[in-house]
Design a protein around this motif. Structure first.
Motif, mmCIF file in Angstrom:
data_model
loop_
_atom_site.group_PDB
_atom_site.id
_atom_site.type_symbol
_atom_site.label_atom_id
_atom_site.label_comp_id
_atom_site.label_asym_id
_atom_site.label_seq_id
_atom_site.Cartn_x
_atom_site.Cartn_y
_atom_site.Cartn_z
ATOM 1 N N UNK A 54 0.458 -1.118 0.142
ATOM 2 C CA UNK A 54 0.063 0.132 -0.330
ATOM 3 C C UNK A 54 0.801 1.036 0.457
ATOM 4 N N UNK A 55 1.827 1.652 0.957
ATOM 5 C CA UNK A 55 2.878 2.768 0.705
ATOM 6 C C UNK A 55 3.886 2.347 -0.367
ATOM 7 N N UNK A 56 3.824 1.251 -0.962
ATOM 8 C CA UNK A 56 5.200 1.215 -2.364
ATOM 9 C C UNK A 56 4.239 2.175 -3.419
ATOM 10 N N UNK A 57 2.844 1.627 -3.818
ATOM 11 C CA UNK A 57 1.171 1.959 -3.910
ATOM 12 C C UNK A 57 1.443 3.759 -4.502
ATOM 13 N N UNK A 58 1.461 3.993 -2.970
ATOM 14 C CA UNK A 58 1.350 5.287 -2.510
ATOM 15 C C UNK A 58 2.367 6.445 -3.264
ATOM 16 N N UNK A 59 3.456 5.848 -2.832
ATOM 17 C CA UNK A 59 4.446 6.678 -3.501
ATOM 18 C C UNK A 59 4.468 6.921 -4.725
ATOM 19 N N UNK A 60 4.416 5.452 -5.778
ATOM 20 C CA UNK A 60 4.053 5.858 -7.159
ATOM 21 C C UNK A 60 3.017 6.958 -7.812
ATOM 22 N N UNK A 61 2.081 7.175 -6.972
ATOM 23 C CA UNK A 61 1.277 8.245 -7.055
ATOM 24 C C UNK A 61 1.596 9.643 -6.673
#
Length: 404
Positions: A56-63
């Motif tokens: 979830x954190x990794x996806x947030x950084x990508x956003x």
């Protein structure tokens, strides 16, 4: 907004007080804080972890990375998150220098850069590199002819800021980038003050590396980014883990990165309307301040940030001016916040040719979204009285400029 002074007493900013030091830092927007909160609490996972809350954190950084890229007209994989503008400047300059030293050891910058650039270049001189510090004209503008004349066969980097943090002058970055590109020299720009005020297209502007910092455009402190054009040869500054595609080690500050992403999305999307409002306030402020005798505007009269007013008052001392303004509930600066504790005169104003005997009487008023016409009118009511009070106290003030 409520803040607390060093004794713990509350101060209401934007009501009984006036904050005009937005070039130093800005308050985080409500939308930015709301974006950050979930990643301080339930979505707290380490982005390097393979389990769900880490993903979830990794996806947030990508956003967030995409939001930064979109604001700069860059590609997502060209954005790297850092701890702020200082780290981004250091990485860009040192990284290019050490990765390309076989080609040459000459760097070109300007005499009015932020100390994050100037002190980095000074350090590199101690490592065997040569640096040319371009002069500027009285408005703080780099001359393109001077730049062309400074280029050598062994020049590997040109680093010129997009907009100056003290006087607000906006440099001809697109033209500078074109010169660099024609000579096959990497071009870095410190855009820390420009985000949210100057539309940026890194491709059109021929920029190879660009530094930014979240807290300058209503994002969180302690988080910045470096744009590195695909194909640029650069060394890593921080070694350790494999974060940021193995180029910048250290566990990512996910909440701050989310805040930066939201802040730059809002800032880039509102440039036109924001600057229209700020420009009207800026011109009202400048017009009123220049009515004070022996007062001078620093920086370019038109090619400057819409929120920047830098004024020099003759026969007074800037620190006393700030203290008296503070007593009236007005928060401002004499120049760069990173150097406010120094008694040294502004290197920017000195480079622009402001006489040494009056350079200490400078005041920087930098506007933000929270400022109103009422704020400007209050400053114009208070400042002339303070300036006159200080001039009456100064032994340097000629009789014709005293009221006692």
């Amino acid at each position: 907004m409520i803040i607390h002074n060093c004794e713990g007493a509350s101060v209401i900013v934007g009501d009984k007080t006036i904050y005009m030091d937005n070039s130093a830092t800005t308050p985080a927007r409500k939308e930015v804080v709301e974006e950050m909160i979930p990643y301080l609490t339930e979505n707290f996972g380490n982005p390097s972890s393979i389990y769900e809350i880490g993903k979830i954190s990794k996806h947030a950084i990508d956003k967030a990375r995409k939001k930064v890229a979109d604001a700069l007209s860059a590609e997502e994989n060209e954005i790297y998150f850092t701890a702020g503008g200082t780290e981004s400047d250091n990485w860009a300059i040192k990284g290019i220098a050490f990765a390309n030293r076989n080609k040459g050891k000459h760097i070109i910058t300007s005499s009015i850069e932020h100390h994050a650039v100037l002190h980095t270049c000074l350090w590199l001189e101690g490592q065997g590199f040569e640096v040319t510090y371009l002069p500027v004209d009285k408005y703080g503008m780099v001359t393109l002819e001077e730049l062309k004349n400074a280029i050598r066969d062994d020049t590997i980097l040109i680093s010129i800021m997009l907009a100056n943090n003290e006087i607000g002058t906006i440099q001809p970055v697109e033209e500078i980038g074109k010169i660099a590109r024609e000579n096959r020299i990497y071009f870095h720009t410190d855009a820390v003050q420009a985000i949210g005020h100057v539309p940026i297209d890194v491709k059109k502007m021929n920029i190879d590396l660009l530094s930014l910092s979240g807290h300058k455009f209503e994002g969180p402190k302690g988080c910045g980014a470096l744009y590195i054009r695909k194909g640029v040869k650069i060394e890593t500054l921080l070694h350790g883990g494999d974060q940021e595609r193995k180029r910048r080690a250290g566990t990512e500050n996910v909440p701050a990165i989310m805040g930066l992403g939201k802040a730059i999305e809002l800032a880039a999307g509102e440039i036109g309307e924001t600057d229209k409002n700020l420009l009207a306030l800026r011109e009202r402020l400048i017009e009123g301040l220049l009515k004070i005798p022996k007062t001078h505007l620093n920086g370019h009269p038109t090619q400057r940030l819409a929120n920047n007013v830098n004024i020099t008052f003759e026969y007074i001392e800037g620190e006393s001016l700030l203290l008296l303004l503070n007593a009236k509930g007005i928060f401002a600066s004499t120049g760069s916040a990173c150097n406010s504790s120094s008694l040294e005169p502004s290197h920017v104003l000195m480079a622009c040719g402001v006489p040494h005997e009056i350079v200490h009487g400078s005041l920087r008023l930098s506007l933000g979204r929270m400022n109103t016409e009422k704020d400007v009118d209050r400053v114009l009511e208070v400042l002339p009285e303070i300036v006159q009070k200080l001039r009456n106290m100064s032994p340097l003030t000629p009789k014709e400029y005293r009221t006692i």
